[in-house]
Design an enzyme around this catalytic site. Structure first.
Site, PDB file in Angstrom:
ATOM      1  CB  SER A  77      -0.933  -0.009   1.213  1.00  0.00           C
ATOM      2  OG  SER A  77      -1.802  -1.116   1.178  1.00  0.00           O
ATOM      3  CB  CYS A 104      -3.255  -4.276   2.978  1.00  0.00           C
ATOM      4  SG  CYS A 104      -4.958  -3.690   3.111  1.00  0.00           S
ATOM      5  CB  THR A 148      -3.631  -0.462   5.077  1.00  0.00           C
ATOM      6  OG1 THR A 148      -3.207  -1.823   5.121  1.00  0.00           O
ATOM      7  CG2 THR A 148      -3.741  -0.016   3.630  1.00  0.00           C
ATOM      8  CG  HIS A 166     -34.435   7.539  16.963  1.00  0.00           C
ATOM      9  ND1 HIS A 166     -33.915   6.895  18.063  1.00  0.00           N
ATOM     10  CD2 HIS A 166     -35.748   7.204  16.901  1.00  0.00           C
ATOM     11  CE1 HIS A 166     -34.883   6.217  18.655  1.00  0.00           C
ATOM     12  NE2 HIS A 166     -36.010   6.390  17.970  1.00  0.00           N
TER      13      HIS A 166
END
Length: 550
Positions: free
Chosen positions: A71, A109, A386, A511
């Site tokens: 990465s 990764c 990463t 909510h």
């Protein structure tokens, strides 16, 4: 300034068109430097590639030569190339399991870490979903859908091979020249590439960037090599019925949940009383409880002594306390080490300092003790995540290519642990806040997530805010529960902006959601840290009483 000594100060002339007067002036400066008897002094980066003469570059093959295609290396290389640098990158041939001769574009990764692990995390979560569905009216006759480990691993392998190819195309599109093989530094400006066919060739570069990442580590006990690491755990062709995982870090608890969720019998053993050392204490306690709730046998305060292979192919693990346990696979999750000697990068011979763990020592700009050599990612053993490697790669580009000295910012980095349910965290733990001398109000909430409220499953979500009393700033935010990783990305932005508890309190919640709990916690659970003197009573009666005593 040491930073400038390693910065690239020459561009490919074709990167932009400069006025004749500018070119003339720059050419004169180059001639004057060449005539100077004294060596050139170190300096801070003062110009981008596109504003400096071509003459200095002609003695090098590349502006930047990167060793490692994970990465950090890919991000730094492609962004540097797009900013005007001439860049090359070398990476080992692809293999799902890493070795001194095998690796692949995308690095840990993409090939054997975050991405395939998360795919297996998703797969392991369906068992609970199927069971929960009954409480929401679904009837599957008490029969779970059949699971095929082989199909999951095949699908995972196809995806990481696809991503490996994408990384190659990303570099091609950015104009980065790729080499397949291993790279070794043989001088401050030379990299020897050993190709897969055994041929060697040396390339020169103004700047060398080290980004070879890290690898799994395990202790040297008898039979240690009979165990597997996370590399192999993600590529097993057959699902083990019984797994023992050694370690208490995030890799250990994630794989414990993966294997348990997919139907394996799992034991996890670690030396400490709780898993996830370094995380907030209440988070650790919640995760430990959830491990047991998912049917995982937790062996705390236990260390391995030896592994032996049985006649039927199974393994026996003997612990230091004399206990023994059999398993089909024993997985080491006991930490990772920097990849500076597999294969040998030649760093000691050219004067690059390594620490006791073999990590490359860098300054705050990611520059090593050799000014022309820099390093990003896990090989430096700073914050091994990463997104952090990506940040360091971008800072490298800004500093070295654009001439804008930029330090990676390690404050308030959000992170997640993909257990079942996952952990999300950003900022200080309670212990860290106390150690920093802060007096903090702690807000906590424990509740049953709505998603499992009808399922009859025993599982609690936990949320926590750590607030500095003196400034009202939120110093830490922690969560164990569904979607915690997604929620924590937003909390990371809030903490990066210096949000206060007042900001949280004045925010309208979404909510119904778990996330709204972070903006509705009003009662302080406890106050920790140094005592704060009570504010002076300035009422007229109090002032008069104080005056009377004087």
């Amino acid at each position: 300034d040491k930073v400038g000594a390693g910065s690239l100060s020459v561009a490919r002339h074709g990167a932009c068109a400069l006025p004749a007067s500018t070119l003339s002036s720059l050419a004169a400066r180059v001639r004057n430097r060449a005539l100077a008897a004294a060596p050139r002094r170190a300096h801070r980066p003062r110009a981008s590639f596109a504003t400096v003469a071509k003459a200095e570059m002609e003695s090098y093959d590349y502006d930047i030569f990167t060793i490692g295609g994970g990465s950090g290396g890919v991000r730094a290389s492609r962004m540097s190339s797009q900013a005007g640098a001439k860049v090359a990158l070398v990476e080992l041939p692809y293999n799902a399991i890493s070795s001194a001769t095998q690796g692949g574009l995308g690095g840990t990764c993409v090939i054997r870490g975050c991405v395939p692990k998360k795919l297996l995390v998703y797969g392991s979560g369906f068992q609970s979903e199927f069971n929960d569905a009954v409480g929401f009216g679904w009837d599957h006759g008490g029969k779970m859908p059949a699971f095929s480990w082989e199909r999951l691993i095949a699908a995972k392998t196809g995806e990481i091979e696809r991503l490996n190819g994408i990384y190659g195309r990303i570099l091609d599109n950015a104009g980065v020249e790729k080499f397949e093989g291993s790279g070794k530094v043989i001088s401050p400006h030379e990299v020897e590439v050993l190709a897969a066919d055994g041929t060697k060739k040396v390339y020169t570069a103004k700047t060398i960037l080290l980004a070879p990442g890290g690898r799994a580590w395990y202790p040297s006990i008898p039979g240690a090599d009979l165990g597997i690491t996370s590399d192999e755990a993600l590529a097993l062709q057959t699902q083990p019925k019984r797994v023992v995982i050694i370690g208490g870090g995030y890799i250990a608890v994630e794989f414990a949940c993966i294997y348990a969720g997919l139907g394996s019998e799992v034991k996890i053993m670690y030396r400490a009383d709780l898993p996830l050392r370094g995380f907030d204490e209440e988070v650790r306690q919640t995760v430990a409880t959830n491990l047991v709730g998912h049917g995982i046998e937790v062996l705390k305060g236990v260390s391995p002594k030896a592994i032996t292979k049985n006649e039927d192919g199974s393994l026996t693990l003997e612990a230091m306390d004399g206990s023994k346990m059999e398993a089909d696979e024993i997985m080491w999750a006991t930490g990772r080490v920097p990849n500076t000697d597999r294969p040998d990068l030649g760093l000691k011979d050219v004067g690059v300092e390594l620490d006791a763990k073999g990590a490359v020592v860098v300054n705050e700009y990611s520059q090593t003790t050799v000014p022309s050599i820099w390093a990003v990612g896990d090989v430096t053993n700073r914050v091994n995540l990463t997104p952090v490697a990506l940040m360091e790669g971008m800072a490298f580009k800004d500093t070295v290519v654009l001439g804008k000295p930029t330090k990676p910012d390690y404050e308030n980095i959000p992170s997640a642990v993909f257990t079942q349910p996952p952990v999300g965290t950003v900022g200080l733990t309670e212990a860290q806040a106390i150690a920093a001398g802060l007096t903090c109000d702690i807000y906590t909430s424990t509740f049953t997530p709505m998603k499992i409220s009808l399922a009859g499953r025993e599982e609690k979500a936990f949320m926590k805010l750590i607030v500095d009393v003196a400034t009202d700033k939120v110093m830490g935010c922690h969560m164990v529960g569904p979607d915690s990783a997604e929620i924590m990305q937003g909390m990371g932005i809030a903490l990066k902006c210096g949000a206060t508890k007042k900001h949280f309190d004045s925010t309208v919640g979404v909510h119904p959601s778990s996330a709204e709990e972070f903006v509705t916690m009003r009662e302080v659970t406890r106050r920790v840290g140094p005592a704060i003197a009570a504010p002076a009573d300035t009422t007229p009666a109090a002032v008069a009483a104080t005056a009377a005593k004087m």
